[in-house]
Design a protein around this motif. Structure first.
Motif, PDB file in Angstrom:
ATOM      1  N   UNK A  25       0.848  -1.189   0.000  1.00 34.02           N
ATOM      2  CA  UNK A  25       0.000   0.000   0.000  1.00 34.02           C
ATOM      3  C   UNK A  25       0.880   1.234   0.000  1.00 34.02           C
ATOM      4  N   UNK A  26       0.391   2.299  -0.604  1.00 34.71           N
ATOM      5  CA  UNK A  26       1.161   3.540  -0.644  1.00 34.71           C
ATOM      6  C   UNK A  26       0.230   4.708  -0.909  1.00 34.71           C
ATOM      7  N   UNK A  27       0.778   5.905  -0.730  1.00 32.33           N
ATOM      8  CA  UNK A  27       0.061   7.138  -1.066  1.00 32.33           C
ATOM      9  C   UNK A  27       0.827   7.875  -2.146  1.00 32.33           C
ATOM     10  N   UNK A  28       0.090   8.521  -3.045  1.00 34.51           N
ATOM     11  CA  UNK A  28       0.747   9.350  -4.043  1.00 34.51           C
ATOM     12  C   UNK A  28       0.929  10.765  -3.493  1.00 34.51           C
ATOM     13  N   UNK A  29       1.406  11.678  -4.325  1.00 31.93           N
ATOM     14  CA  UNK A  29       1.670  13.046  -3.865  1.00 31.93           C
ATOM     15  C   UNK A  29       0.388  13.771  -3.468  1.00 31.93           C
ATOM     16  N   UNK A  82      -3.595  10.214  -2.040  1.00 33.24           N
ATOM     17  CA  UNK A  82      -4.567   9.165  -2.339  1.00 33.24           C
ATOM     18  C   UNK A  82      -3.921   7.810  -2.094  1.00 33.24           C
ATOM     19  N   UNK A  83      -4.656   6.913  -1.439  1.00 34.50           N
ATOM     20  CA  UNK A  83      -4.113   5.600  -1.081  1.00 34.50           C
ATOM     21  C   UNK A  83      -4.443   4.560  -2.145  1.00 34.50           C
ATOM     22  N   UNK A  84      -3.486   3.660  -2.372  1.00 31.53           N
ATOM     23  CA  UNK A  84      -3.663   2.587  -3.349  1.00 31.53           C
ATOM     24  C   UNK A  84      -3.212   1.260  -2.731  1.00 31.53           C
ATOM     25  N   UNK A  85      -3.761   0.187  -3.236  1.00 26.88           N
ATOM     26  CA  UNK A  85      -3.352  -1.152  -2.820  1.00 26.88           C
ATOM     27  C   UNK A  85      -3.114  -1.991  -4.071  1.00 26.88           C
ATOM     28  N   UNK A  86      -2.069  -2.805  -4.032  1.00 31.82           N
ATOM     29  CA  UNK A  86      -1.748  -3.664  -5.178  1.00 31.82           C
ATOM     30  C   UNK A  86      -1.701  -5.115  -4.726  1.00 31.82           C
ATOM     31  N   UNK A 141      -2.845  -8.696 -10.984  1.00 32.16           N
ATOM     32  CA  UNK A 141      -4.267  -8.543 -11.323  1.00 32.16           C
ATOM     33  C   UNK A 141      -4.897  -7.259 -10.801  1.00 32.16           C
ATOM     34  N   UNK A 142      -4.314  -6.675  -9.727  1.00 31.88           N
ATOM     35  CA  UNK A 142      -4.947  -5.494  -9.138  1.00 31.88           C
ATOM     36  C   UNK A 142      -3.923  -4.445  -8.727  1.00 31.88           C
ATOM     37  N   UNK A 143      -4.267  -3.215  -9.024  1.00 36.11           N
ATOM     38  CA  UNK A 143      -3.584  -2.041  -8.491  1.00 36.11           C
ATOM     39  C   UNK A 143      -4.638  -0.951  -8.493  1.00 36.11           C
ATOM     40  N   UNK A 144      -5.284  -0.759  -7.359  1.00 38.87           N
ATOM     41  CA  UNK A 144      -6.488   0.062  -7.372  1.00 38.87           C
ATOM     42  C   UNK A 144      -6.546   1.013  -6.187  1.00 38.87           C
ATOM     43  N   UNK A 145      -7.472   1.960  -6.291  1.00 35.96           N
ATOM     44  CA  UNK A 145      -7.681   2.980  -5.273  1.00 35.96           C
ATOM     45  C   UNK A 145      -8.199   2.333  -3.995  1.00 35.96           C
ATOM     46  N   UNK A 146      -7.554   2.640  -2.867  1.00 37.25           N
ATOM     47  CA  UNK A 146      -7.940   2.046  -1.588  1.00 37.25           C
ATOM     48  C   UNK A 146      -9.120   2.782  -0.966  1.00 37.25           C
ATOM     49  N   UNK A 147      -9.352   4.000  -1.382  1.00 32.71           N
ATOM     50  CA  UNK A 147     -10.437   4.775  -0.802  1.00 32.71           C
ATOM     51  C   UNK A 147      -9.949   5.683   0.314  1.00 32.71           C
ATOM     52  N   UNK A 148     -10.894   6.292   0.993  1.00 32.63           N
ATOM     53  CA  UNK A 148     -10.557   7.228   2.071  1.00 32.63           C
ATOM     54  C   UNK A 148     -10.479   6.545   3.433  1.00 32.63           C
ATOM     55  N   UNK A 149     -10.505   5.232   3.419  1.00 32.74           N
ATOM     56  CA  UNK A 149     -10.448   4.490   4.685  1.00 32.74           C
ATOM     57  C   UNK A 149      -9.062   4.559   5.306  1.00 32.74           C
ATOM     58  N   UNK A 150      -9.012   4.428   6.611  1.00 35.02           N
ATOM     59  CA  UNK A 150      -7.735   4.384   7.311  1.00 35.02           C
ATOM     60  C   UNK A 150      -7.038   3.051   7.038  1.00 35.02           C
ATOM     61  N   UNK A 179       3.871  -9.650   3.078  1.00 33.94           N
ATOM     62  CA  UNK A 179       3.588  -8.257   3.398  1.00 33.94           C
ATOM     63  C   UNK A 179       4.771  -7.681   4.167  1.00 33.94           C
ATOM     64  N   UNK A 180       4.853  -6.357   4.219  1.00 35.08           N
ATOM     65  CA  UNK A 180       5.852  -5.792   5.125  1.00 35.08           C
ATOM     66  C   UNK A 180       5.335  -5.959   6.551  1.00 35.08           C
TER      67      UNK A 180
END
Length: 375
Positions: free
Chosen positions: A94-98, A101-105, A122-131, A161-162
């Motif tokens: 998981x990471x945030x862009x500049x 916005x959070x993403x999960x792959x 198969x996936x690299x998508x927006x994680x949403x505004x969730x914590x 995972x890390x």
């Protein structure tokens, strides 16, 4: 007779634009009609161009269609593999862009019945505004597994995972997932613990902080950078712009320290012969601190090698964890015998922390997991 104008040329050109954007990461705006026409005219200097550039929104739509097609192909491969393969491995991050916005792959790995290693994303998508809580990560991973139709318990699902606390919580809440902790992140924790130690009464963190300040000081002014170049010529050493420290990985911290200690004689010359801030206490390393910095670079070399071995992308690397940890600990034992007290002291601290993070050279748990997969 064949027509002089190929009706499929525009379609192939649009596809090439999509592929080029995906390969290089260049913006759609840079490839839009107002810019790409500069290149198009070079191929049709004396005639009307047979292709035309597209608006950036059109390129975006073409990219979405291509992504959907690739996603369907990936899902088809996975559904086909399910018939003969009942054990799949995953890595997720998981990471945030500049824009924050959070993403999960999710990356999937498996071996076919013919022994071929397959890697898919198969996936690299927006994680949403969730914590980024363990529960939210667990829910996201479950949704991704359902989308792959792998929620059935007959499929063994191993995931790397890390070792952050929220990931560990997510694995505890997910009985269908077998969690493994990234060796590179674990090694980074060992190095981070070592950076908090004192060697020969010198705080290691203090040396690292001063090297960071040297890089910031030099990079912050063209004049100071030029002064460093002149000092390097006077001291007959090769000039190198000090590396920056990045907050994410310890490798950049080591690279920064290495780049600064290489400039030792030039920096000492500037400290005693220039009154333009080079003698500031927060960036002036003492002789002892330079020696400790050189020792840190030397002792961390086996850990750097292990990191490069473990971060392989297209070949399995889990079987390299135990040998590389063994090599690190073997090197630490040799460094401890050194007559250089700084080398011996730093090696003792690093060896102790590696043993703490990888008990018995990681054989306590990892060896059992590897044997279970083989059998």
């Amino acid at each position: 007779m064949e027509p002089r104008h190929d009706p499929q040329m525009q379609k192939r050109f649009d596809q090439a634009i999509v592929n080029f954007a995906a390969k290089t990461g260049i913006s759609f705006n840079a490839l839009s009609s107002g810019n790409i026409e500069i290149l198009i005219k070079a191929f049709f200097p004396k005639s009307t161009p047979k292709v035309k550039g597209r608006h950036c929104s059109t390129i975006s739509r073409h990219t979405t269609l291509e992504a959907d097609k690739i996603r369907r192909d990936i899902l088809s491969i996975i559904l086909s593999a399910k018939e003969t393969c009942f054990s799949f491995s995953f890595t997720s991050d998981m990471w945030r862009n500049l824009a924050l916005d959070s993403f999960i792959s999710l990356t999937q790995h498996f071996i076919t019945e013919n022994g071929e290693y397959i890697k898919l994303v198969p996936f690299c998508e927006f994680f949403g505004k969730r914590k980024h809580t363990g529960l939210n990560i667990k829910i996201s991973l479950e949704d991704l597994m359902k989308a792959l139709q792998l929620e059935d318990e007959k499929y063994e699902k191993n995931i790397v995972l890390d070792n952050a606390s929220n990931n560990k919580c997510a694995i505890r809440l997910s009985p269908s997932l077998i969690g493994h902790w990234c060796a590179n992140h674990t090694l980074a924790l060992a190095v981070s613990d070592t950076m908090k130690a004192d060697v020969m009464s010198i705080p290691v963190k203090k040396v690292s902080k001063k090297c960071k300040e040297v890089s910031r000081f030099v990079r912050g002014s063209e004049q100071r950078n030029n002064e460093l170049k002149v000092a390097c010529r006077k001291k007959e050493i090769k000039y190198r712009l000090p590396e920056k420290q990045m907050p994410v990985r310890w490798n950049s911290q080591e690279a920064n320290i290495n780049s600064v200690v290489r400039l030792r004689h030039a920096l000492q010359f500037l400290m005693f012969n220039t009154a333009e801030g080079w003698d500031d206490e927060k960036l002036c390393l003492s002789v002892q601190e330079f020696k400790l910095g050189e020792s840190m670079v030397k002792v961390l070399e086996p850990a750097k090698i292990a990191t490069k071995q473990w971060e392989k992308d297209l070949t399995p690397s889990i079987h390299l964890v135990i040998p590389e940890v063994f090599n690190i600990q073997g090197s630490m034992e040799e460094f401890k015998k050194s007559t250089d007290k700084y080398v011996a002291g730093f090696a003792e601290e690093l060896g102790k922390n590696v043993e703490k993070r990888f008990p018995n050279c990681a054989t306590d748990s990892l060896q059992q997991k590897i044997l279970r997969w083989i059998l």
